[in-house]
Scaffold this motif. Structure first.
Motif, PDB file in Angstrom:
ATOM      1  N   ALA A 103       0.868  -1.178   0.000  1.00 40.18           N
ATOM      2  CA  ALA A 103       0.000   0.000   0.000  1.00 40.18           C
ATOM      3  C   ALA A 103       0.904   1.226   0.000  1.00 40.18           C
ATOM      4  O   ALA A 103       1.545   1.527   1.011  1.00 40.18           O
ATOM      5  CB  ALA A 103      -0.924   0.000   1.208  1.00 40.18           C
ATOM      6  N   ILE A 106      -0.532   7.914  -1.493  1.00 41.20           N
ATOM      7  CA  ILE A 106      -0.777   8.639  -2.732  1.00 41.20           C
ATOM      8  C   ILE A 106      -0.067   9.992  -2.768  1.00 41.20           C
ATOM      9  O   ILE A 106       0.243  10.506  -3.836  1.00 41.20           O
ATOM     10  CB  ILE A 106      -2.302   8.840  -2.961  1.00 41.20           C
ATOM     11  N   TYR A 135     -11.721  -0.957  -0.766  1.00 34.93           N
ATOM     12  CA  TYR A 135     -10.516  -1.627  -1.250  1.00 34.93           C
ATOM     13  C   TYR A 135     -10.725  -2.028  -2.712  1.00 34.93           C
ATOM     14  O   TYR A 135     -11.531  -2.906  -3.015  1.00 34.93           O
ATOM     15  CB  TYR A 135     -10.206  -2.858  -0.400  1.00 34.93           C
ATOM     16  N   ARG A 136      -9.996  -1.380  -3.594  1.00 31.32           N
ATOM     17  CA  ARG A 136     -10.058  -1.688  -5.025  1.00 31.32           C
ATOM     18  C   ARG A 136      -8.850  -2.542  -5.398  1.00 31.32           C
ATOM     19  O   ARG A 136      -7.875  -2.627  -4.643  1.00 31.32           O
ATOM     20  CB  ARG A 136     -10.063  -0.394  -5.849  1.00 31.32           C
ATOM     21  N   HIS A 138      -6.437  -1.997  -7.359  1.00 32.01           N
ATOM     22  CA  HIS A 138      -5.187  -1.250  -7.474  1.00 32.01           C
ATOM     23  C   HIS A 138      -5.124  -0.017  -6.578  1.00 32.01           C
ATOM     24  O   HIS A 138      -4.227   0.822  -6.746  1.00 32.01           O
ATOM     25  CB  HIS A 138      -4.976  -0.828  -8.934  1.00 32.01           C
ATOM     26  N   SER A 139      -6.049   0.116  -5.666  1.00 37.84           N
ATOM     27  CA  SER A 139      -6.040   1.290  -4.795  1.00 37.84           C
ATOM     28  C   SER A 139      -6.867   1.054  -3.534  1.00 37.84           C
ATOM     29  O   SER A 139      -7.663   0.117  -3.458  1.00 37.84           O
ATOM     30  CB  SER A 139      -6.591   2.520  -5.538  1.00 37.84           C
ATOM     31  N   MET A 141      -9.394   3.484  -1.353  1.00 43.67           N
ATOM     32  CA  MET A 141     -10.059   4.775  -1.435  1.00 43.67           C
ATOM     33  C   MET A 141     -10.889   5.021  -0.180  1.00 43.67           C
ATOM     34  O   MET A 141     -11.226   4.089   0.545  1.00 43.67           O
ATOM     35  CB  MET A 141     -10.946   4.837  -2.682  1.00 43.67           C
ATOM     36  N   VAL A 173      -8.462   9.130  -3.105  1.00 42.61           N
ATOM     37  CA  VAL A 173      -7.545   7.994  -3.220  1.00 42.61           C
ATOM     38  C   VAL A 173      -6.541   8.123  -2.088  1.00 42.61           C
ATOM     39  O   VAL A 173      -5.944   9.179  -1.885  1.00 42.61           O
ATOM     40  CB  VAL A 173      -6.816   7.991  -4.576  1.00 42.61           C
ATOM     41  N   TYR A 175      -4.236   5.173  -1.071  1.00 41.09           N
ATOM     42  CA  TYR A 175      -3.064   4.353  -1.356  1.00 41.09           C
ATOM     43  C   TYR A 175      -3.182   3.714  -2.733  1.00 41.09           C
ATOM     44  O   TYR A 175      -4.280   3.411  -3.194  1.00 41.09           O
ATOM     45  CB  TYR A 175      -2.901   3.228  -0.327  1.00 41.09           C
ATOM     46  N   ILE A 176      -2.037   3.511  -3.352  1.00 42.66           N
ATOM     47  CA  ILE A 176      -1.949   2.694  -4.562  1.00 42.66           C
ATOM     48  C   ILE A 176      -1.534   1.294  -4.133  1.00 42.66           C
ATOM     49  O   ILE A 176      -0.614   1.128  -3.324  1.00 42.66           O
ATOM     50  CB  ILE A 176      -0.909   3.257  -5.549  1.00 42.66           C
ATOM     51  N   ARG A 177      -2.205   0.286  -4.654  1.00 38.39           N
ATOM     52  CA  ARG A 177      -1.902  -1.101  -4.293  1.00 38.39           C
ATOM     53  C   ARG A 177      -1.161  -1.788  -5.435  1.00 38.39           C
ATOM     54  O   ARG A 177      -1.547  -1.690  -6.603  1.00 38.39           O
ATOM     55  CB  ARG A 177      -3.190  -1.862  -3.967  1.00 38.39           C
ATOM     56  N   THR A 178      -0.098  -2.509  -5.100  1.00 37.04           N
ATOM     57  CA  THR A 178       0.684  -3.226  -6.099  1.00 37.04           C
ATOM     58  C   THR A 178       1.440  -4.367  -5.416  1.00 37.04           C
ATOM     59  O   THR A 178       1.826  -4.234  -4.242  1.00 37.04           O
ATOM     60  CB  THR A 178       1.687  -2.295  -6.813  1.00 37.04           C
TER      61      THR A 178
END
Length: 212
Positions: A103, A106, A135-136, A138-139, A141, A173, A175-178
Motif C-alpha cells: 500500500a 498517494i 478496497y479496489r 489497485h487502490s 479509497m 484515493v 493508497y496505490i496497491r501493487t
C-alpha cells in the motif's frame, strides 16, 4: 645511518596516517556522487510523496547526512547505517510481506501519517472519523463524511445536477496497491576513475613532502 632510519620511521608514520588523511576526501566524493549523479528520474508517484520529489535519492536528507567513514589498518571505508542504502544504490524489488499487496501512500500528506502510524492504524483513524473505506484491486479509497478535511488525492468527478456527492461526501484515493515495486539502480557508493586519480595525487603529494 640514524638520519636514514629517522626518515624511514617518519615516512612509515605518514603512510600509516594516509587512510585517516584521505578518508574525508573519499566521503565527499561519495556525497558528490549521490547529490550530482545523473540518475533515472523519480516516478510520478514518488515525486508526489517526497519532500524533494524531483530529485532522486533525496527526501528528508537523512541518508545523505548519515554518510560517514571508518578507518583501520587496511584503509578507510565509506558507508551509512541506513538499511535501505544498499537498495537505492544497487536497485532491487520490494515485495509485500504481511499482505498480498503493498500500500503506497498517494501523496506526502498520507505518507507522513503512515510513516508514524502505519497503514492499518491510518485507515482505522479515518473510519473512526466516519470515513467509508473501499478496497479496489489497485487502490484503497475513502469517502469522507460531510465537512471532513481533505486527506489523500481528491477524485475529480464531472459536475452533475443530479449528483448526490454533496449528500454522500467526497471520494479520495489514499493508497496505490501493487504486489511489488522495482527500485532502479542509482549507484553512488564508489569513487570514479577521476576521483581515484585525484586521491592518488593527494597521497603522492603528501608523501612527497615527507621525502624532501
Amino acid at each position: 645511518m640514524k638520519v636514514f632510519l629517522d626518515a624511514l620511521e617518519k615516512t612509515q608514520k605518514e603512510i600509516n596516517a594516509l587512510p585517516e588523511t584521505l578518508a574525508p576526501f573519499g566521503l565527499q566524493c561519495v556525497r558528490d556522487n549521490m547529490k550530482h549523479g545523473k540518475f533515472k528520474p523519480n516516478a510520478t508517484l514518488t515525486k508526489n510523496t517526497k519532500n524533494a520529489g524531483a530529485k532522486p535519492l533525496f527526501d528528508t536528507g537523512e541518508t545523505y547526512a548519515s554518510l560517514t567513514y571508518t578507518v583501520d589498518d587496511d584503509g578507510y571505508r565509506v558507508g551509512t547505517n541506513k538499511p535501505h542504502a544498499s537498495l537505492i544504490n544497487d536497485g532491487g524489488e520490494i515485495k509485500a510481506k504481511k499482505s498480498q499487496q503493498l500500500a503506497i501512500p498517494i501523496n506526502k500528506q498520507v505518507k507522513k501519517r503512515t510513516e508514524v502510524y502505519g497503514v492499518r492504524k491510518t485507515i482505522n483513524w479515518l473510519e473512526n472519523k466516519g470515513w467509508k473505506i473501499f478496497y479496489r484491486p489497485h487502490s484503497i479509497m475513502g469517502r469522507a463524511p460531510l465537512g471532513a478535511k481533505a486527506f489523500g488525492k481528491k477524485v475529480q468527478t464531472k459536475s452533475n445536477k443530479n449528483s448526490k456527492q454533496k449528500q454522500t461526501g467526497v471520494f479520495y484515493v489514499l493508497y496505490i496497491r501493487t504486489p511489488s515495486v522495482k527500485v532502479p539502480k542509482r549507484e553512488f557508493m564508489y569513487l570514479s576513475e577521476e576521483q581515484q586519480k585525484e586521491q592518488a595525487q593527494m597521497a603522492q603529494e603528501l608523501l612527497g613532502r615527507v621525502l624532501k
